[in-house]
Design a protein around this motif. Structure first.
Motif, short mmCIF file in Angstrom:
data_model
loop_
_atom_site.label_atom_id
_atom_site.label_comp_id
_atom_site.label_asym_id
_atom_site.label_seq_id
_atom_site.Cartn_x
_atom_site.Cartn_y
_atom_site.Cartn_z
N GLY A 148 11.12 -1.70 6.07
CA GLY A 148 10.06 -2.60 5.66
C GLY A 148 8.75 -2.09 6.22
N ILE A 149 8.54 -2.29 7.52
CA ILE A 149 7.34 -1.79 8.19
C ILE A 149 7.67 -0.60 9.09
N LEU A 150 8.77 -0.68 9.85
CA LEU A 150 9.13 0.37 10.79
C LEU A 150 10.22 1.27 10.22
N ILE A 151 9.98 2.57 10.22
CA ILE A 151 10.96 3.54 9.73
C ILE A 151 12.02 3.83 10.78
N ILE A 152 11.83 3.31 11.99
CA ILE A 152 12.74 3.61 13.09
C ILE A 152 14.16 3.13 12.82
N TRP A 211 0.80 -1.23 0.00
CA TRP A 211 0.00 0.00 0.00
C TRP A 211 0.83 1.28 0.00
N ILE A 212 2.11 1.19 0.33
CA ILE A 212 2.93 2.40 0.38
C ILE A 212 3.46 2.81 -0.99
N HIS A 213 3.16 2.02 -2.03
CA HIS A 213 3.58 2.37 -3.38
C HIS A 213 2.48 3.18 -4.08
N THR A 214 2.29 4.40 -3.63
CA THR A 214 1.25 5.23 -4.22
C THR A 214 1.56 6.71 -4.02
N GLU A 215 1.07 7.53 -4.94
CA GLU A 215 1.15 8.98 -4.81
C GLU A 215 -0.18 9.56 -4.35
N THR A 216 -1.20 8.73 -4.23
CA THR A 216 -2.53 9.22 -3.88
C THR A 216 -2.67 9.53 -2.39
N ILE A 217 -1.72 9.06 -1.59
CA ILE A 217 -1.69 9.38 -0.16
C ILE A 217 -0.51 10.30 0.09
N ASP A 218 -0.79 11.49 0.57
CA ASP A 218 0.28 12.46 0.80
C ASP A 218 1.04 12.12 2.08
N LYS A 219 0.43 12.38 3.20
CA LYS A 219 1.05 12.11 4.50
C LYS A 219 0.06 11.41 5.42
N MET A 220 0.55 10.51 6.22
CA MET A 220 -0.23 9.91 7.28
C MET A 220 -0.13 10.81 8.52
N PRO A 221 -0.90 10.55 9.58
CA PRO A 221 -0.76 11.33 10.81
C PRO A 221 0.68 11.35 11.30
N GLN A 222 1.08 12.41 11.95
CA GLN A 222 2.48 12.61 12.34
C GLN A 222 3.02 11.46 13.17
N TRP A 223 2.22 10.94 14.10
CA TRP A 223 2.69 9.85 14.94
C TRP A 223 2.97 8.61 14.11
N PHE A 224 2.16 8.40 13.06
CA PHE A 224 2.34 7.24 12.19
C PHE A 224 3.59 7.41 11.34
#
Length: 307
Positions: free
Chosen positions: A209-213, A169-182
């Motif tokens: 992969g899943i966590l950007i941390i 689902w992260i391969h898209t331009e249709t979603i700009d930003k998720m909530p800041q905490w996410f």
């Protein structure tokens, strides 16, 4: 052997419906600046995905054999199949993916298979399906420590599938930003757009992969900049929709560099070990070189430390 379902196969209808919805959305006026879908490119991506699934029957058999071999003969502990062990495995798998992904950008032998995923100059859900035909046969080495530690092979394969499914689902331009905490914790479309960028400032960043941390912890995080629109694809694009060429062209170039011409044995090996762009005569430029040049010429665009 626990009987876990192959969730990727069950997710195929979801993939199809999601791409259809994205195709509809990207035709709206709001998204006129996105590249959206290009028929030949999308077909090539889908063909690469189908090839990956077909070859996956063989590569996954090899992976399972290796995991079972280590688990049955060399495991240090026996970790039970329980909710808490899946929590531990979630983090263990995700950091394994981070290092696999990072090394796939920093070692040409792994880049030769991973480059497939970056070969499209478009960015949409079909790009997520543009998967390697060769990487599955050797990239699993980054996960061998998990059965050695004592995680059951079936658990590992399930968690690897969950990670792959998340990344669709992260391969898209249709979603700009998720909530800041996410955005602070998880990999998102914004973070992953950066990863697919060929702009110097975006090269070899955001391997999550899943966590950007992990990227934030190990110094490979780069936020998406408002004044630097992502240019998708490779530094030098291959410009082909032929699935065979997409799958193997970098292997051809790597072996050509390694085995043709007068070079020392060390240099021949380095063409497979060193990062993409390395040349034995010193004329090559690595992603760090390109990024530093960008920062020198556009100092006012120097990215913030934190996203």
């Amino acid at each position: 052997m626990p009987d876990f379902p192959n969730i990727i196969h069950f997710a195929i209808p979801f993939f199809v419906l999601s791409m259809a919805l994205e195709l509809y959305v990207t035709t709206r006026e709001k998204f006129k600046e996105t590249k959206g879908y290009e028929t030949k490119d999308a077909i090539a991506s889908i063909a690469m995905g189908l090839g990956n699934v077909f070859l996956g029957f063989l590569s996954k058999a090899i992976v399972l054999w290796a995991f079972v071999l280590i688990y049955n003969n060399f495991r240090l502990f026996t970790i039970p199949v329980a909710w808490w062990s899946f929590v531990l495995l979630f983090f263990a798998d995700d950091i394994s993916y981070y290092w696999f992904h990072r090394i796939s950008h920093e070692c040409r032998l792994f880049w030769a298979s991973h480059v497939v995923h970056h070969s499209s100059q478009h960015y949409n859900l079909s790009t997520a399906l543009r998967q390697t035909w060769s990487g599955g046969f050797y990239s699993f080495i980054f996960w061998l420590w998990l059965p050695l530690l004592g995680f059951h092979p079936a658990m590992i394969l399930l968690q690897m599938s969950i990670s792959l499914l998340y990344q669709f689902w992260i391969h898209t331009e249709t979603i700009d930003k998720m909530p800041q905490w996410f955005e602070a914790v998880f990999n998102t479309p914004s973070h992953h757009r950066v990863h697919h960028g060929s702009n110097p400032i975006y090269l070899d960043r955001n391997h999550a992969g899943i966590l950007i941390i992990w990227d934030k912890l190990f110094g490979t995080f780069q936020p998406e900049l408002e004044h630097e629109k992502v240019q998708y694809g490779l530094v030098k694009n291959i410009n082909t929709y032929n699935p065979i060429k997409i799958a193997f062209i970098e292997w051809f170039y790597m072996f050509k560099d390694a085995f043709l011409g007068k070079k020392s044995l060390k240099d021949r090996l380095n063409y497979m070990i060193k990062p993409p762009g390395w040349k034995h005569d010193g004329t090559g430029k690595l992603s760090d070189d390109l990024r530093n040049e960008w920062l020198e010429h556009f100092d006012d665009k120097k990215p913030p430390i934190k996203g």
